[in-house]
Design a protein around this motif. Structure first.
Motif, short mmCIF file in Angstrom:
data_model
loop_
_atom_site.label_atom_id
_atom_site.label_comp_id
_atom_site.label_asym_id
_atom_site.label_seq_id
_atom_site.Cartn_x
_atom_site.Cartn_y
_atom_site.Cartn_z
N LEU A 335 3.19 37.51 -23.50
CA LEU A 335 4.48 37.21 -24.14
C LEU A 335 4.25 36.99 -25.63
O LEU A 335 3.55 36.07 -26.02
CB LEU A 335 5.11 35.97 -23.50
N LYS A 336 4.83 37.87 -26.42
CA LYS A 336 4.72 37.74 -27.87
C LYS A 336 6.00 38.27 -28.48
O LYS A 336 6.33 39.44 -28.38
CB LYS A 336 3.52 38.52 -28.40
N LYS A 337 6.75 37.37 -29.12
CA LYS A 337 8.03 37.75 -29.73
C LYS A 337 8.26 36.83 -30.93
O LYS A 337 8.94 35.81 -30.81
CB LYS A 337 9.17 37.64 -28.72
N PRO A 338 7.68 37.15 -32.08
CA PRO A 338 7.81 36.26 -33.25
C PRO A 338 9.27 35.96 -33.58
O PRO A 338 10.13 36.83 -33.58
CB PRO A 338 7.14 37.07 -34.36
N GLY A 339 9.50 34.69 -33.87
CA GLY A 339 10.85 34.20 -34.13
C GLY A 339 11.11 32.99 -33.27
O GLY A 339 10.22 32.50 -32.56
N VAL A 340 12.32 32.46 -33.35
CA VAL A 340 12.73 31.33 -32.52
C VAL A 340 13.81 31.84 -31.57
O VAL A 340 14.84 32.38 -32.00
CB VAL A 340 13.27 30.16 -33.35
N TRP A 341 13.60 31.63 -30.28
CA TRP A 341 14.46 32.23 -29.27
C TRP A 341 14.81 31.25 -28.16
O TRP A 341 14.00 30.38 -27.81
CB TRP A 341 13.77 33.44 -28.63
N ALA A 342 15.98 31.43 -27.56
CA ALA A 342 16.26 30.82 -26.27
C ALA A 342 15.56 31.65 -25.20
O ALA A 342 15.21 32.81 -25.43
CB ALA A 342 17.77 30.78 -26.03
N VAL A 343 15.36 31.07 -24.03
CA VAL A 343 14.60 31.73 -22.97
C VAL A 343 15.16 33.09 -22.62
O VAL A 343 14.42 34.06 -22.44
CB VAL A 343 14.55 30.82 -21.72
N GLU A 344 16.49 33.18 -22.50
CA GLU A 344 17.10 34.45 -22.08
C GLU A 344 16.90 35.57 -23.09
O GLU A 344 17.02 36.75 -22.76
CB GLU A 344 18.60 34.26 -21.80
N GLN A 345 16.58 35.22 -24.33
CA GLN A 345 16.32 36.22 -25.36
C GLN A 345 14.86 36.63 -25.41
O GLN A 345 14.54 37.73 -25.85
CB GLN A 345 16.72 35.67 -26.74
N ALA A 346 13.97 35.76 -24.96
CA ALA A 346 12.53 35.97 -25.16
C ALA A 346 11.79 36.48 -23.93
O ALA A 346 10.78 37.17 -24.07
CB ALA A 346 11.88 34.67 -25.62
N VAL A 347 12.26 36.13 -22.74
CA VAL A 347 11.46 36.37 -21.53
C VAL A 347 12.03 37.54 -20.73
O VAL A 347 13.13 37.45 -20.19
CB VAL A 347 11.42 35.11 -20.65
N PRO A 348 11.29 38.64 -20.63
CA PRO A 348 11.75 39.78 -19.81
C PRO A 348 11.84 39.38 -18.34
O PRO A 348 11.08 38.52 -17.87
CB PRO A 348 10.66 40.84 -20.03
N THR A 349 12.73 40.02 -17.62
CA THR A 349 12.94 39.67 -16.22
C THR A 349 11.69 39.90 -15.37
O THR A 349 11.41 39.14 -14.44
CB THR A 349 14.13 40.46 -15.65
N ASN A 350 10.89 40.92 -15.70
CA ASN A 350 9.68 41.14 -14.91
C ASN A 350 8.69 39.98 -15.03
O ASN A 350 8.05 39.58 -14.05
CB ASN A 350 9.02 42.47 -15.30
#
Length: 368
Positions: A335-350
């Motif tokens: 999991l790597k997504k630079p920025g600040v995110w809520a879970v639903e924006q950052a975590v793929p369903t898989n």
């Protein structure tokens, strides 16, 4: 080299559950912080050699900065987050350290999301509102939204038995959430809603069955509309078991004088009284949690509703699973997504499916 995870507030019920999950699923060194080191001895004994205890006050910025600089990941679990600013996140961005938190209050979430561009530029992945609700619940919604050509309505309901296995801090959070009306996204516009209003009967899985929930101010109320722009209504409701706790909370929200509910002394009194009561009723109510996510929308030209439900016997442990699994994915580089995110924006369903399957958590799905 062995990764180092710094858990702020790690001796609390939620923080120690996060530490337990990370210790179980990774080889990371875990540093838990507390202002009272003697109180952390039990946590250290239960987790063993993977855990160190660090005496730290979040108000001591220089000590905090040094602790963050020595870590590969910071988990902020030192609530209640109503009283917190985003200084921990800011220091993580300055030091280039990834960040998770278990925050559960919209005001804190907005403060954290304001650092989106700074985190992205620093290459820091920061995910807020991890845990069970918000957290796992947000991923349940994302999975539901993905079933539709155009999702239009989200209805999230939570029910917690007794204390949920959490401590006094969670009780404080509940009463702090009753202080004033909040905005909800209804029919495509922001509308004011009174906390603990509009009692609604929801059918949860066994052993909860038909239980009652009420409007409650949660970060999901605004992060979900932002994440899924086609959605016109987002409902977030919460309830307790046994039901008489709902009635007591309703009285606090609607009958107690507003100036009284603004006083920290009153909040402390209510939190400690409630926790004392749940210590008694936990023996027959349990300390579990149930989540019901309903997403409605258009699927191949037809209106439909996708419902997913989850039950866990211990709310605090479930929260540890939600945050701990994201910590595991960050440490493993999945999991790597630079920025600040809520879970639903950052975590793929898989990845969400991997997390819950590895921890023995089961979801039930059905089309309504």
């Amino acid at each position: 080299m062995t990764a180092r995870v710094l858990i702020l507030g790690g001796r609390g019920r939620i923080g120690s559950s996060v530490a337990q999950d990370i210790a179980t699923y990774t080889q990371a060194e875990i540093i838990i912080t507390t202002r009272k080191p003697a109180a952390a001895i039990a946590v250290k004994e239960s987790l063993g050699s993977q855990v160190e205890v660090l005496t730290l006050d979040l108000a001591d910025i220089e000590v905090l900065r040094k602790a963050i600089a020595s870590a590969d990941l910071v988990v902020h679990s030192a609530g209640p987050f109503h009283y917190r600013d985003a200084s921990v996140l800011k220091l993580c961005i300055e030091q280039g350290v990834n960040y998770l938190d278990v925050s559960d209050h919209p005001s804190f979430t907005r403060k954290a999301l304001a650092y989106q561009s700074a985190a992205a530029e620093a290459g820091v992945t920061a995910i807020v509102n991890t845990g069970i609700f918000p957290g796992i619940s947000n991923s349940m919604v994302r999975e539901g939204v993905e079933q539709f050509d155009q999702a239009q309505r989200i209805h999230l309901s939570y029910i917690v038995s007794g204390s949920g296995g959490a401590g006094v801090t969670v009780m404080r959070t509940t009463f702090l959430g009753l202080q004033k009306p909040f905005e909800a996204w209804i029919d495509g516009q922001w509308q004011q809603v009174n906390p603990y209003s509009d009692r609604e009967a929801i059918e949860f899985p066994k052993p909860y069955g038909r239980s009652h929930v009420y409007w409650f101010n949660m970060p999901e109320a605004f992060t979900l509309p932002e994440a899924f722009p086609t959605v016109k209504t987002v409902i977030t409701k919460f309830g307790s078991r046994p039901d008489f706790y709902n009635h007591l909370t309703w009285i606090a929200a609607h009958w107690f004088p507003k100036p009284l509910m603004q006083k920290s002394s009153a909040i402390e009194f209510l939190a400690y009284v409630s926790h004392t009561m749940t210590d008694v009723t936990n023996h027959f109510s349990g300390i579990g949690v149930a989540i019901r996510s309903e997403v409605s929308g258009d699927k191949q030209g037809t209106q439909a509703t996708y419902c997913s439900t989850l039950v866990h016997e211990n709310t605090a442990i479930a929260a540890g699973c939600g945050t701990g699994s994201l910590a595991q994915f960050l440490l493993e580089g999945k999991l790597k997504k630079p920025g600040v995110w809520a879970v639903e924006q950052a975590v793929p369903t898989n990845l969400f499916h991997q997390a819950i399957a590895s921890r023995g958590i089961k979801l039930h799905h059905e089309w309504l």
